[in-house]
Design a protein around this motif. Structure first.
Motif, short mmCIF file in Angstrom:
data_model
loop_
_atom_site.label_atom_id
_atom_site.label_comp_id
_atom_site.label_asym_id
_atom_site.label_seq_id
_atom_site.Cartn_x
_atom_site.Cartn_y
_atom_site.Cartn_z
N GLY A 692 0.78 -1.22 0.00
CA GLY A 692 0.00 0.00 0.00
C GLY A 692 0.81 1.26 0.00
N SER A 693 2.15 1.13 -0.14
CA SER A 693 2.99 2.33 -0.16
C SER A 693 2.74 3.13 -1.41
CB SER A 693 4.47 1.94 -0.07
OG SER A 693 4.81 1.07 -1.12
N GLY A 694 2.49 2.42 -2.52
CA GLY A 694 2.01 3.03 -3.74
C GLY A 694 2.90 4.08 -4.35
N MET A 695 2.26 4.92 -5.14
CA MET A 695 2.93 5.97 -5.89
C MET A 695 2.65 7.34 -5.28
SD MET A 695 4.24 4.14 -8.40
CE MET A 695 4.00 2.50 -9.11
N LYS A 696 3.42 8.30 -5.74
CA LYS A 696 3.20 9.69 -5.36
C LYS A 696 2.97 10.51 -6.62
CE LYS A 696 6.21 9.46 -1.29
NZ LYS A 696 7.41 10.03 -0.64
N PRO A 697 2.12 11.53 -6.56
CA PRO A 697 1.93 12.38 -7.74
C PRO A 697 3.25 12.98 -8.20
CG PRO A 697 0.27 12.85 -6.06
CD PRO A 697 1.26 11.93 -5.43
N GLY A 698 3.45 12.97 -9.50
CA GLY A 698 4.66 13.52 -10.05
C GLY A 698 5.86 12.60 -10.00
N GLU A 699 5.66 11.34 -9.61
CA GLU A 699 6.75 10.38 -9.57
C GLU A 699 6.36 9.12 -10.34
OE1 GLU A 699 8.16 9.43 -5.72
OE2 GLU A 699 8.68 11.49 -5.19
N LEU A 700 7.35 8.46 -10.90
CA LEU A 700 7.13 7.22 -11.64
C LEU A 700 8.35 6.34 -11.46
CD1 LEU A 700 5.57 5.45 -13.64
CD2 LEU A 700 6.61 6.74 -15.51
N SER A 701 8.13 5.17 -10.88
CA SER A 701 9.22 4.21 -10.68
C SER A 701 8.97 3.03 -11.61
CB SER A 701 9.27 3.74 -9.22
OG SER A 701 10.29 2.76 -9.05
N LEU A 702 9.96 2.68 -12.38
CA LEU A 702 9.81 1.60 -13.34
C LEU A 702 11.15 0.95 -13.60
CD1 LEU A 702 9.57 2.94 -16.95
CD2 LEU A 702 10.07 4.43 -15.05
N LYS A 703 11.10 -0.19 -14.26
CA LYS A 703 12.30 -0.91 -14.65
C LYS A 703 12.46 -0.83 -16.16
CE LYS A 703 11.83 -4.30 -10.92
NZ LYS A 703 11.62 -5.73 -10.61
N ILE A 704 13.67 -0.69 -16.62
CA ILE A 704 13.95 -0.74 -18.05
C ILE A 704 15.07 -1.73 -18.28
CG2 ILE A 704 13.19 1.62 -18.41
CD1 ILE A 704 16.09 2.46 -18.65
N LEU A 705 15.09 -2.28 -19.45
CA LEU A 705 16.09 -3.28 -19.79
C LEU A 705 17.43 -2.63 -20.05
CD1 LEU A 705 14.22 -5.73 -22.19
CD2 LEU A 705 14.75 -6.03 -19.78
N GLY A 706 18.47 -3.19 -19.47
CA GLY A 706 19.83 -2.85 -19.84
C GLY A 706 20.36 -3.87 -20.83
N PHE A 707 21.62 -3.79 -21.13
CA PHE A 707 22.22 -4.71 -22.09
C PHE A 707 22.66 -6.00 -21.40
CE2 PHE A 707 23.28 -0.43 -23.85
CZ PHE A 707 22.45 -0.50 -24.96
N THR A 708 22.56 -7.08 -22.12
CA THR A 708 23.00 -8.36 -21.58
C THR A 708 24.52 -8.42 -21.55
OG1 THR A 708 22.95 -9.39 -23.77
CG2 THR A 708 20.96 -9.53 -22.45
N GLY A 709 25.04 -9.15 -20.57
CA GLY A 709 26.48 -9.30 -20.43
C GLY A 709 26.98 -10.58 -21.09
N CYS A 710 28.26 -10.63 -21.37
CA CYS A 710 28.87 -11.75 -22.08
C CYS A 710 29.57 -12.64 -21.05
CB CYS A 710 29.86 -11.25 -23.12
SG CYS A 710 30.28 -12.48 -24.36
N LYS A 711 29.23 -13.93 -21.03
CA LYS A 711 29.80 -14.86 -20.07
C LYS A 711 30.11 -16.19 -20.75
CE LYS A 711 26.98 -12.94 -16.32
NZ LYS A 711 25.93 -13.25 -15.32
N GLU A 712 31.15 -16.84 -20.22
CA GLU A 712 31.41 -18.23 -20.61
C GLU A 712 30.62 -19.15 -19.68
OE1 GLU A 712 35.53 -19.05 -20.66
OE2 GLU A 712 35.96 -17.80 -22.42
N PHE A 713 30.50 -20.42 -20.10
CA PHE A 713 29.67 -21.35 -19.36
C PHE A 713 30.41 -22.66 -19.19
CE2 PHE A 713 26.26 -24.69 -19.61
CZ PHE A 713 25.84 -24.54 -18.30
N HIS A 714 30.62 -23.06 -17.93
CA HIS A 714 31.21 -24.35 -17.60
C HIS A 714 30.35 -24.97 -16.51
CE1 HIS A 714 34.81 -23.16 -19.80
NE2 HIS A 714 34.72 -22.00 -19.17
N PRO A 715 29.36 -25.75 -16.87
CA PRO A 715 28.41 -26.24 -15.86
C PRO A 715 29.00 -27.34 -15.00
CG PRO A 715 27.93 -27.24 -17.97
CD PRO A 715 29.05 -26.26 -18.21
N GLY A 716 28.34 -27.60 -13.89
CA GLY A 716 28.69 -28.71 -13.03
C GLY A 716 27.92 -29.95 -13.46
N PRO A 717 27.68 -30.86 -12.55
CA PRO A 717 26.93 -32.08 -12.89
C PRO A 717 25.53 -31.73 -13.36
CG PRO A 717 28.04 -32.30 -10.77
CD PRO A 717 28.15 -30.86 -11.17
N PRO A 718 24.96 -32.53 -14.26
CA PRO A 718 23.62 -32.23 -14.77
C PRO A 718 22.57 -32.35 -13.68
CG PRO A 718 24.33 -34.42 -15.45
CD PRO A 718 25.51 -33.76 -14.83
#
Length: 779
Positions: A692-718
């Motif tokens: 119930g904390s909600g929003m306030k007039p004149g404010e907007l909180s949101l998420k936007i996508l950033g860029f994906t990162g580059c990683k190598e992959f060495h998994p453990g046991p399946p």
């Protein structure tokens, strides 16, 4: 005198009627050639390609990928930075996840998680830049991945041979146009099963209902075949197939036309033979030949019946060729495609040297002409082979060669596209059969004939941007001059400031962040008041879960809600505050949807309104939007008014909310939405969060996508829950470079004894040199 005047008028009229078509012909043909040259000069050829670690996954696994972005007919990697969008599209053709990539010298890589609630089926990965949507001769790259979900399956696991060959259908493809009466033409066709996959079967062409002719022909790869046919007047022709049970199926061949034109090609190593056959038409005709670099030849055929000519292809760019025939007014009559260039161009079959160690395995993969590949130019995936007898067969993946030269321009998607570049005669013939009808032009010939060039698409961005609009509360009037401040939260806390223009619009650019970022927008009127509404146009939230196919929360009418509230009141007699919290401020809400621990996790809370009568829910995840039927407004928007904890917000903010934090959604329409004034004319969707904390007039909180990162992959046991027979990824190396000895060298943990493995390498050099192994088993 009158007689001379009449003769003069008739002469002028005759000259006009004679010269008019000639002038129109020359003008239209000149516009076509000029328009093609302008288009090829104004639009650079753009391609994208995606290498995934495999094409068959189980729900809950991670998809590892590398992307390339190239320019020009020789596919040089693009320099600098370009933003690419990668969408995961479900079997229902809705976008389930969206990821942003930022290329560095034409390359980018990353990964994303397939939720364990994802329904089973065939999903598409679509990779594109901003220009690919509208640029001619460029198209987004699309590939299919198969997802297996033991707990969320759409269909049975038992793909028997009978099911595979049941429900055969045929797509007929006359070469370069329709079948023409009395003309010997090539007829291509493709036989598919109920799943849309090509089927190899016996066939024959007949003229009647019963034919004693033997089964001498057989469809080939992907169920394709072609034959020659000279349709005669008054005869109907049939294609007969024999299915796996020996049953004969009959399909009517499209009837031949008495008026029309069709092209036929003979694609030889160094020249292209072109023939145009026309019936019941008037010449002359214009034939244009172009490759991916531009217009290569134009020929005028004066005869009414068409004609033939040859053209050398020694200086053509490798790739697709498009041949188009036009009538005297510049209208397109028929098209035919061909492929030029060595099918096995830059392909290689490297020898793999496996050096076993105590706890690791070293692979050395030689690359021909290793000096042609720069830093990080190659990617390598190593996976296990599907077990014998597995009901899940991993489809052959695409290759870089097919992905850049062929696949993005064709529809529908190809089965095993890399096979067409194996260099075998069968693959060459199959490629030509496939190109009989599939097209790749993405511009209007009629516009070019009128001298209208395609509009120039926007440039590809190299950074993220966030745009929006500030309006006065409940009035939808632009809040000109408002000061808008953007704060990037989490670990950054960077701040940006802009002033809204006369339309109330603001924008922030130059954003370079990885992963998902949380943004706080604050707006104030010039006098300091905060009674404004901020709309973030085009903002993207971070997709997390795909909606489950299981039970959805059911809406209740207001009278049912009041009865439930009375029961709750008896239990919570001493806590009126709790009652208010559960019933909200809308005593006359049309429908209320409640969320509890049994409610499925949605990507967007709006997806829970799918069963509410009078509410249309479109899209899913970040693209979810709703409309309430029976409402009208003088405003241009069709969206209802969204209110979170009493504060009006935009749709993107709602889609950014975590559905697990939502307590209930109340839907108001008609006069019940009048308490919100003019902006409630399209109805109101009021969302109440648990905190119930909600929003306030004149404010907007949101998420936007950033860029994906580059990683190598060495998994453990399946994982123990891995479905039997599904291959798993042993290693993923997205940025490999050849060593001094001209080899790619990697080291992975030693797999268990008897593990069958296969590998795949894709590499693209700075000058367009391509190295692709396809899918190869390891000894």
């Amino acid at each position: 005198m009158m007689t001379r005047m009449r003769i003069y008028i008739l002469c002028v009229l005759g000259w006009t009627l004679w010269q008019g078509p000639v002038y129109a012909q020359r003008q239209g043909w000149e516009n076509l050639g000029r328009g093609l040259n302008t288009m090829h000069a104004s639009f650079w050829l753009e391609r994208a390609y995606l290498h995934t670690d495999r094409t068959l996954y189980q729900a809950g696994e991670t998809v590892w990928f590398k992307a390339w972005h190239t320019l020009g007919p020789l596919h040089h990697p693009s320099g600098g930075h370009v933003v690419l969008t990668l969408d995961l599209i479900g079997p229902d053709h809705q976008v389930k996840q969206t990821h942003l990539l930022r290329t560095d010298e034409g390359m980018a890589c990353g990964s994303f998680l397939l939720p364990d609630t994802i329904p089973e089926g065939i999903y598409a990965l679509e990779l594109r830049s901003a220009r690919m949507k509208d640029a001619p001769l460029s198209g987004a790259y699309t590939m299919d991945i198969h997802v297996v979900s033991p707990l969320n399956s759409f269909h049975s696991r038992k793909h028997s041979r009978k099911a595979h060959t049941a429900g055969l259908s045929v797509e007929f493809s006359p070469e370069g146009g329709p079948l023409l009466k009395g003309k010997d033409r090539r007829l291509g066709f493709r036989v598919t099963d109920g799943f849309g996959r090509g089927v190899e079967t016996d066939y024959r062409i007949t003229e009647g209902k019963h034919s004693p002719s033997p089964w001498l022909e057989h469809t080939r790869f992907n169920g394709m075949a072609r034959t020659r046919l000279r349709p005669e007047e008054g005869k109907q022709y049939w294609l007969e197939l024999r299915d796996h049970e020996g049953k004969v199926l009959r399909f009517r061949i499209p009837p031949a036309q008495s008026t029309g034109a069709a092209l036929s090609l003979d694609n030889r190593p160094d020249e292209l033979l072109v023939r145009l056959d026309a019936v019941g038409m008037k010449g002359p005709y214009l034939v244009l030949v172009q490759d991916m670099a531009g217009l290569r030849a134009s020929r005028e055929l004066p005869s009414d019946s068409g004609g033939a000519f040859s053209i050398s292809t020694l200086h053509f760019s490798p790739g697709l060729i498009l041949v188009t025939a036009f009538d005297v007014l510049g209208r397109p009559l028929s098209e035919r495609r061909a492929f030029h260039g060595l099918r096995q161009l830059y392909m290689a079959a490297p020898v793999v040297d496996i050096v076993p160690g105590t706890d690791s395995l070293t692979l050395r993969i030689p690359i021909p002409d290793a000096n042609a590949f720069g830093q990080g130019a190659a990617s390598l995936s190593i996976t296990t082979l599907p077990e014998a007898g597995s009901p899940w067969l991993s489809p052959d993946p695409p290759t870089l060669l097919a992905g850049l030269f062929l696949q993005p321009l064709l529809a529908p998607a190809l089965e095993q596209p890399g096979w067409y570049f194996s260099g075998s005669p069968e693959a060459d013939e199959a490629l030509d059969e496939m190109l009989m009808t599939l097209g790749w032009s993405r511009f209007s010939w009629n516009d070019l004939a009128r001298g209208v060039s395609p509009p120039l698409p926007p440039d590809n961005p190299s950074e993220l941007s966030l745009r929006g609009k500030v309006t006065r509360m409940l009035l939808d009037l632009p809040a000109e001059g408002s000061i808008v401040k953007m704060t990037v939260m989490d670990r950054h806390f960077d701040q940006f400031t802009d002033t809204a223009d006369a339309q109330g619009r603001f924008s922030f650019g130059g954003l370079v962040y990885e992963d998902t970022i949380r943004v706080l927008l604050e707006a104030r009127l010039p006098d300091g008041r905060s009674q404004v509404l901020i709309e973030a146009e085009g903002a993207l939230n971070a997709p997390t879960l795909v909606p489950s196919r299981f039970a959805r929360p059911q809406p209740y009418r207001e009278n049912e809600i009041l009865a439930l509230d009375r029961q709750y009141l008896q239990r919570e007699r001493g806590n009126p505050r709790s009652v208010r919290g559960r019933t909200g401020i809308h005593r006359e809400a049309d429908y209320i949807v409640r969320f509890d621990e049994k409610t499925p996790r949605y990507t967007s809370p709006l997806e829970a309104l799918v069963n509410v009568p009078g509410v249309d829910v479109q899209g899913s995840g970040i693209n979810t939007r709703v409309s309430i039927r029976g409402n009208s407004t003088i405003l241009l928007s069709n969206d209802p008014l969204y209110v979170v904890d009493g504060v009006p917000v935009d749709r993107y903010t709602v889609n950014s909310l975590d559905a697990g934090e939502v307590d209930r959604i109340e839907v108001l329409s008609g006069t019940r939405a009048a308490i919100y004034g003019l902006r409630g004319g399209q109805g109101v969707v009021a969302i109440f969060t648990r905190r119930g904390s909600g929003m306030k007039p004149g404010e907007l909180s949101l998420k936007i996508l950033g860029f994906t990162g580059c990683k190598e992959f060495h998994p453990g046991p399946p994982a123990a829950a891995m479905e039997q027979g599904i291959p798993r990824t042993l290693a993923w190396f997205p940025r490999l470079s050849p060593g001094p000895d001209g080899t790619l060298q990697v080291r992975i943990p030693l797999p268990s004894a008897g593990t069958a493995m296969e590998y795949r390498v894709e590499a693209l050099g700075p000058q367009g040199m391509i190295f692709s192994t396809g899918l190869r088993p390891l000894p």
